[in-house]
Design a protein around this motif. Structure first.
Motif, mmCIF file in Angstrom:
data_model
loop_
_atom_site.group_PDB
_atom_site.id
_atom_site.type_symbol
_atom_site.label_atom_id
_atom_site.label_comp_id
_atom_site.label_asym_id
_atom_site.label_seq_id
_atom_site.Cartn_x
_atom_site.Cartn_y
_atom_site.Cartn_z
ATOM 1 N N GLU A 107 0.814 -1.220 0.000
ATOM 2 C CA GLU A 107 0.000 0.000 0.000
ATOM 3 C C GLU A 107 0.843 1.264 0.000
ATOM 4 O O GLU A 107 0.340 2.330 -0.337
ATOM 5 N N LYS A 108 2.107 1.171 0.403
ATOM 6 C CA LYS A 108 2.995 2.324 0.420
ATOM 7 C C LYS A 108 4.364 1.901 -0.094
ATOM 8 O O LYS A 108 4.681 0.704 -0.121
ATOM 9 N N PRO A 109 5.209 2.831 -0.534
ATOM 10 C CA PRO A 109 6.516 2.446 -1.091
ATOM 11 C C PRO A 109 7.442 1.856 -0.033
ATOM 12 O O PRO A 109 7.287 2.078 1.175
ATOM 13 N N LEU A 110 8.422 1.091 -0.519
ATOM 14 C CA LEU A 110 9.446 0.508 0.347
ATOM 15 C C LEU A 110 10.594 1.497 0.497
ATOM 16 O O LEU A 110 11.117 2.011 -0.496
ATOM 17 N N PHE A 111 10.998 1.763 1.735
ATOM 18 C CA PHE A 111 12.023 2.776 2.021
ATOM 19 C C PHE A 111 13.388 2.097 2.149
ATOM 20 O O PHE A 111 13.574 1.159 2.935
ATOM 21 N N THR A 112 14.337 2.556 1.348
ATOM 22 C CA THR A 112 15.718 2.060 1.371
ATOM 23 C C THR A 112 16.662 3.256 1.397
ATOM 24 O O THR A 112 16.243 4.409 1.243
ATOM 25 N N GLU A 113 17.962 2.974 1.605
ATOM 26 C CA GLU A 113 18.963 4.047 1.585
ATOM 27 C C GLU A 113 19.129 4.632 0.185
ATOM 28 O O GLU A 113 19.493 5.802 0.045
ATOM 29 N N ALA A 114 18.833 3.843 -0.848
ATOM 30 C CA ALA A 114 18.902 4.357 -2.222
ATOM 31 C C ALA A 114 17.715 5.228 -2.562
ATOM 32 O O ALA A 114 17.739 5.957 -3.564
ATOM 33 N N GLY A 115 16.646 5.199 -1.733
ATOM 34 C CA GLY A 115 15.471 6.015 -1.979
ATOM 35 C C GLY A 115 14.208 5.190 -1.867
ATOM 36 O O GLY A 115 14.247 3.949 -1.805
ATOM 37 N N PRO A 116 13.052 5.821 -1.849
ATOM 38 C CA PRO A 116 11.787 5.071 -1.787
ATOM 39 C C PRO A 116 11.517 4.354 -3.105
ATOM 40 O O PRO A 116 11.691 4.904 -4.193
ATOM 41 N N ALA A 117 11.081 3.093 -3.007
ATOM 42 C CA ALA A 117 10.811 2.262 -4.183
ATOM 43 C C ALA A 117 9.314 2.005 -4.269
ATOM 44 O O ALA A 117 8.707 1.517 -3.304
ATOM 45 N N LYS A 118 8.730 2.350 -5.411
ATOM 46 C CA LYS A 118 7.291 2.183 -5.631
ATOM 47 C C LYS A 118 7.031 0.955 -6.508
ATOM 48 O O LYS A 118 7.810 0.633 -7.392
ATOM 49 N N LEU A 119 5.919 0.300 -6.239
ATOM 50 C CA LEU A 119 5.535 -0.890 -6.995
ATOM 51 C C LEU A 119 5.056 -0.493 -8.387
ATOM 52 O O LEU A 119 4.221 0.397 -8.542
ATOM 53 N N GLN A 120 5.588 -1.179 -9.402
ATOM 54 C CA GLN A 120 5.215 -0.904 -10.785
ATOM 55 C C GLN A 120 4.460 -2.064 -11.431
ATOM 56 O O GLN A 120 3.539 -1.832 -12.210
ATOM 57 N N LYS A 121 4.829 -3.304 -11.118
ATOM 58 C CA LYS A 121 4.226 -4.455 -11.782
ATOM 59 C C LYS A 121 4.382 -5.677 -10.891
ATOM 60 O O LYS A 121 5.327 -5.760 -10.100
ATOM 61 N N THR A 122 3.439 -6.624 -11.036
ATOM 62 C CA THR A 122 3.469 -7.866 -10.263
ATOM 63 C C THR A 122 3.213 -9.040 -11.193
ATOM 64 O O THR A 122 2.232 -9.017 -11.957
ATOM 65 N N ASP A 123 4.101 -10.020 -11.155
ATOM 66 C CA ASP A 123 3.905 -11.271 -11.888
ATOM 67 C C ASP A 123 3.362 -12.292 -10.900
ATOM 68 O O ASP A 123 4.088 -12.770 -10.015
ATOM 69 N N ILE A 124 2.094 -12.629 -11.043
ATOM 70 C CA ILE A 124 1.406 -13.402 -10.007
ATOM 71 C C ILE A 124 1.933 -14.833 -9.945
ATOM 72 O O ILE A 124 2.207 -15.360 -8.864
ATOM 73 N N PHE A 125 2.096 -15.488 -11.095
ATOM 74 C CA PHE A 125 2.459 -16.904 -11.091
ATOM 75 C C PHE A 125 3.958 -17.104 -10.869
ATOM 76 O O PHE A 125 4.367 -18.102 -10.289
ATOM 77 N N ARG A 126 4.807 -16.185 -11.342
ATOM 78 C CA ARG A 126 6.239 -16.288 -11.061
ATOM 79 C C ARG A 126 6.603 -15.709 -9.706
ATOM 80 O O ARG A 126 7.736 -15.858 -9.247
ATOM 81 N N LYS A 127 5.667 -15.002 -9.076
ATOM 82 C CA LYS A 127 5.845 -14.412 -7.748
ATOM 83 C C LYS A 127 7.043 -13.457 -7.729
ATOM 84 O O LYS A 127 7.944 -13.554 -6.892
ATOM 85 N N LEU A 128 7.030 -12.546 -8.694
ATOM 86 C CA LEU A 128 8.031 -11.491 -8.779
ATOM 87 C C LEU A 128 7.327 -10.144 -8.776
ATOM 88 O O LEU A 128 6.227 -10.000 -9.320
ATOM 89 N N MET A 129 7.999 -9.156 -8.186
ATOM 90 C CA MET A 129 7.446 -7.800 -8.103
ATOM 91 C C MET A 129 8.519 -6.820 -8.556
ATOM 92 O O MET A 129 9.680 -6.931 -8.151
ATOM 93 N N TRP A 130 8.129 -5.862 -9.374
ATOM 94 C CA TRP A 130 9.044 -4.864 -9.917
ATOM 95 C C TRP A 130 8.829 -3.530 -9.211
ATOM 96 O O TRP A 130 7.688 -3.071 -9.078
ATOM 97 N N PHE A 131 9.950 -2.927 -8.776
ATOM 98 C CA PHE A 131 9.933 -1.629 -8.106
ATOM 99 C C PHE A 131 10.872 -0.681 -8.836
ATOM 100 O O PHE A 131 11.803 -1.108 -9.536
#
Length: 459
Positions: free
Chosen positions: A245-269
């Motif tokens: 529901e909110k971006p993931l916070f890292t030292e490189a910066g906040p990462a927002k969700l762009q795409k989700t592959d449901i069957f391969r269980k991969l998420m792109w940020f």
């Protein structure tokens, strides 16, 4: 027929065979009738069946135990309400049915004119005449209730038949008209679907489909029924995917969700809405969410600390270096080997001299001028090489000539003389045809060497 009897090859007893038959009518409509007289029927046979106030013609689509399963699925009771089959249709019955069928198209056009005159808010889709030409069923679709009492009176007086008005939905209308879908197959609503379930846009959202009404809607104008086919599979696969529901916070910066592959269980940020997307597994996303809940920021999406990133970079560099070494060794092996020098006489081999022996070998001295250098000049090196090669070729040619001459006179052991006359062929040489010898090179007389020969004569 669109129905397939997958139990037809099984040896079911004939005595206990189910006596109810599935019959298909116009527009994919299917009903069930009882084979009381135990007629020998096959799939596709035209039969005459009993209908209220008359008879009708249909085609056998299914029989046997599968009919029992279909009736249970459609919740039809096996009681006395099921009508009987009269007989197999003969030629006279089929001709009478074709006459009534030819009345359908002009009836549709005339009925639409009457509807426009009465200004009724309804859409007529199809008309089906009974085989005995005594009744007609009018199928229409409308959004609200329609008062068609006046319409029934006009239709009955004009066509001299009993009229039945039946309201159908848009999906049923598409099934009656038929057609081919986007998948290239016949519409499901006109082949096997009987119970239409509601389809919502949430089914498209769960499957990550674009909410484009032109792509999601079918020929009926509603959402496609096939959106519900794979919905259960997507729902079970989405249980292992975390909700972001909110971006993931890292030292490189906040990462927002762009795409989700449901069957391969991969998420792109992506960092700060950049064009470069980084894929991570769902387990890694859950781990980062737990770290953010404890106010801990990882180094980036893939690594928790900077040392882990440096180790990965060093490993990748080592792998690249190993690949470079591997390919460099293969290229050196593929180089062609130097050819060995040919020996002048067969069976003899030239002695191989090492480079150290060549260096230690003393240079020959000039007896007239011992102090003069014996090293050849740079301009004369190429000439000396050319002379050596030329002399070597002459010696090889001379050796080959002497060997051929010796082989020619083996009995005596002496070579043949050059000027010996050739033996004449036996028989009459005049009768033999003259052989056409190929024209060789034209030989010119030797050139005069000029003053050099004259000077020699004078001396």
């Amino acid at each position: 027929m669109n129905a397939f009897d997958w139990l037809s090859h099984m040896g079911i007893p004939v005595v206990d065979k189910y006596n109810v038959v599935e019959v298909k009518f116009k527009g994919g409509r299917k009903e069930y009738y009882r084979n009381v007289d135990h007629l020998q029927l096959t799939t596709g046979d035209p039969i005459v069946v009993d209908v209220p106030n008359g008879h009708h013609i249909g085609w056998v689509s299914l029989q046997g135990e599968l009919v029992r399963l279909q009736m249970q699925k459609r919740k039809i009771k096996d009681d006395d309400s099921i009508l009987r089959i009269y007989r197999v249709a003969n030629q006279k019955d089929i001709e009478k049915w074709e006459e009534s069928k030819n009345r359908e198209v002009p009836t549709i056009y005339r009925t639409k004119q009457i509807i426009d005159e009465l200004k009724l808010d309804m859409k007529l889709s199809d008309v089906e005449f009974q085989a005995d030409n005594s009744k007609a069923t009018f199928y229409y679709s409308a959004e609200d209730r329609v008062d068609f009492r006046e319409l029934i009176k006009l239709l009955a007086s004009e066509f001299k038949i009993r009229v039945e008005m039946r309201q159908i939905s848009l999906r049923q209308e598409a099934g009656r008209l038929g057609g081919i879908g986007v998948c290239g197959r016949e519409l499901c609503c006109s082949t096997w679907i009987h119970d239409f379930k509601s389809v919502s846009t949430s089914a498209a959202r769960y499957q990550n489909l674009s909410l484009n009404p032109t792509k999601l809607s079918g020929q009926c104008g509603r959402l496609k029924c096939c959106l519900n086919y794979e919905l259960d599979t997507y729902m079970s696969a989405l249980e292992d995917i975390p909700t972001v529901e909110k971006p993931l916070f890292t030292e490189a910066g906040p990462a927002k969700l762009q795409k989700t592959d449901i069957f391969r269980k991969l998420m792109w940020f992506s960092y700060n809405n950049e064009n470069n997307w980084h894929s991570i597994t769902c387990e890694r996303v859950k781990a980062i969410q737990l770290m953010n809940a404890k106010d801990i920021k990882p180094f980036d999406l893939q690594n928790d600390h900077s040392k882990d990133a440096e180790d990965k970079i060093s490993r990748s560099n080592m792998e690249l270096e190993a690949l470079d070494k591997k390919f460099s060794t293969t290229t050196t092996r593929k180089k062609k080997k130097k050819k060995k020098p040919r020996s002048r006489v067969e069976g003899e081999t030239t002695p191989q001299v090492d480079s150290t022996q060549r260096q230690n070998k003393p240079a020959p001295q000039n007896p007239k001028n011992p102090n003069a250098s014996t090293e050849p000049k740079e301009g004369n090196r190429d000439r000396n090489r050319f002379k050596k090669n030329r002399m070597g070729r002459k010696n090889v040619d001379q050796n080959n000539k002497t060997e051929n001459k010796v082989e020619g006179n083996k009995n005596t052991g002496t070579p043949k003389p050059r000027n010996t006359p050739r033996p004449k062929p036996e028989g009459n040489a005049e009768n033999k045809p003259r052989e056409n010898k190929p024209a060789g090179k034209r030989r010119y007389p030797p050139r005069n060497r000029g003053d050099q020969n004259k000077g020699d004569q004078n001396e």
